[in-house]
Every structure is written in structure tokens, then in C-alpha cells.
Design an enzyme around this catalytic site. Sequence first.
Site, PDB file in Angstrom:
ATOM      1  N   HIS A 118       0.809  -1.216   0.000  1.00  0.00           N
ATOM      2  CA  HIS A 118       0.000   0.000   0.000  1.00  0.00           C
ATOM      3  C   HIS A 118       0.844   1.269   0.000  1.00  0.00           C
ATOM      4  O   HIS A 118       1.917   1.341   0.583  1.00  0.00           O
ATOM      5  CB  HIS A 118      -0.918   0.006   1.221  1.00  0.00           C
ATOM      6  CG  HIS A 118      -0.172  -0.068   2.526  1.00  0.00           C
ATOM      7  ND1 HIS A 118       0.263   1.028   3.204  1.00  0.00           N
ATOM      8  CD2 HIS A 118       0.220  -1.143   3.261  1.00  0.00           C
ATOM      9  CE1 HIS A 118       0.886   0.661   4.307  1.00  0.00           C
ATOM     10  NE2 HIS A 118       0.873  -0.663   4.366  1.00  0.00           N
ATOM     11  N   ASP A 119       0.338   2.275  -0.711  1.00  0.00           N
ATOM     12  CA  ASP A 119       0.894   3.634  -0.707  1.00  0.00           C
ATOM     13  C   ASP A 119       2.288   3.722  -1.311  1.00  0.00           C
ATOM     14  O   ASP A 119       3.006   4.703  -1.073  1.00  0.00           O
ATOM     15  CB  ASP A 119       0.906   4.210   0.716  1.00  0.00           C
ATOM     16  CG  ASP A 119      -0.479   4.264   1.333  1.00  0.00           C
ATOM     17  OD1 ASP A 119      -1.306   5.063   0.864  1.00  0.00           O
ATOM     18  OD2 ASP A 119      -0.751   3.485   2.273  1.00  0.00           O
ATOM     19  N   GLY A 136       5.140  -0.973   2.666  1.00  0.00           N
ATOM     20  CA  GLY A 136       4.306   0.193   2.405  1.00  0.00           C
ATOM     21  C   GLY A 136       5.075   1.505   2.361  1.00  0.00           C
ATOM     22  O   GLY A 136       6.185   1.624   2.871  1.00  0.00           O
TER      23      GLY A 136
END
Length: 267
Positions: A118-119, A136
Site C-alpha cells: 500500500h501507498d 508500504g
Amino acid sequence: MIHPLTYVHPEAKIGPNVQIDPFAVIHKDVEIGEGSWIASHVTIMEGARIGKNCRIFPGAVISAIPQDLKFNGENTKVIIGDNCTIRECVTINRGTSDKQMTRLGNNCLIMAYSHIAHDCIIGNHCIFSNDTTLAGHIVIGDYVVLAGLVAVQQFVRIGSHAFVTGGSMVRKDVPPYVKAAREPLSYVGVNSVGLKRRGYSTEKTNHILDIYRLLYVRGYNVAKATRIIEAEIPVSDERDEILTFIRESGRGIMRGYTRRNTNDDLA
């Protein structure tokens, strides 16, 4: 060009000339650009935005929710640019409230079994070899090559045109234009082969080498090296990019390589 054994949610937006092979699953709130190919047994989940002329191979899962216990169901995205190739069993998780997205640029090749958490924000023309794993909140520039089995710790940044050798653990930021290897990860030179392939002149490559000699070879600490670079190295886009990267590094940059004596060395 959508096989009858494929499931495509009626709210998904599928561009012209997209081929979707049997047993693929396309959830709602998905957009797939013109000319892309989705292989059998691919799962594309809510929030995916896939560009034009992409190829996604069997077993890949795009835009599953983050493997982050802080995630609370936010409406986030995975954005994949044009002309990307996503090989077998790659997983790309969507963003959290931090950046609201995970983004992959144009013309990237992500090889089999790699994971992008994520991200993560990834530039254009990147190549991640088999089993590359990104935690992440990682930021990666353009033309970065990560060899097989590279693992990158969360919040790390890797500058444009960098090369990280296979099996590396990346715990610190990797500046632009360099080769990184060994354990702990260290500077082992400028990525001259990659730069030559991308049209950099010998003069420009030597200019970058001069910068990194001051930073990593002369024995200065980072603060002193950056002052000398700014005072003595002619102004260029590359010089300013390197200095800005160092100054904005939150985790600190990777070390220079120091050869340790061993019993064999002393024999």
C-alpha cells in the site's frame, strides 16, 4: 473480446479492444484501458485503474485491500500506467488514508511473484525482477532496476536510475544513479551501464562519478560531503537532484562500502 467464462461486474469500465481470458474476475469500480490483456485467473478488485496496452499474467491480484491493520475500509485506489507488464502471481495492494493510492508509472515490468504494498509510488520504466517485495509507503524514481529477491523496508526512497543487486535488504534510502550491493547495502559505484543505455554521455556519467567520489570515497561525513559538492561541483540537474535527495532523506542514505579484514586477508 471478453470470454463468456469471465466475470466482469456490470459497473466496471472496460475500454475498447481489451481482451479478458476465461476465469478472470473483474470487480466493480474498475477501469481498464484500451488494448490491455487480462489473462486467465487474474483478479482485479475495487479501485483499480489500469492504463492502455497493459498485460497482466495469470494469478495476479490487483487492488486487494492493504495488509495493514490500520486500514479501515477507506475508498482508495491502485493506479497503473500505460504499457505495463505484470507477470504471474504479482500482488499490488491499494492505498490507505496516507496517500489514498498505490501508483505504478508507465512502461514498467513487474516480474513474477513480486509484491507492491500500500501507498507505494513508483516511477516510469522500472523493472522489478522475480520475488521483489516492497513494504508500504515506498517511493521509487524512474528507470529503477531491482534484481531478484530484493526486499525494501517501509518508507524507503530509491532514486531514479538506481540499480539494486539481487537478494539485497534495502533499509536506507538509495540515491539516484548508483549501484547498490552487499550486506549491509552499500554504494558500489555509479550505474554507468544503465546510464549509457539511456543515452547519458561519458562526460555526464563522469560528472555524476565526481559527485559520488566526494560523498562515498573520500571519507567525509554526509554533511561535509554535501557542502563540498555544492561548492566544488559545477551546477547541473543531476547534481541538484542528488543533493535534494540527500537533504530530503528521512531514513538517511545507505552507507559507502568498507572492506573488512578477514583471516584470509591476513594470511
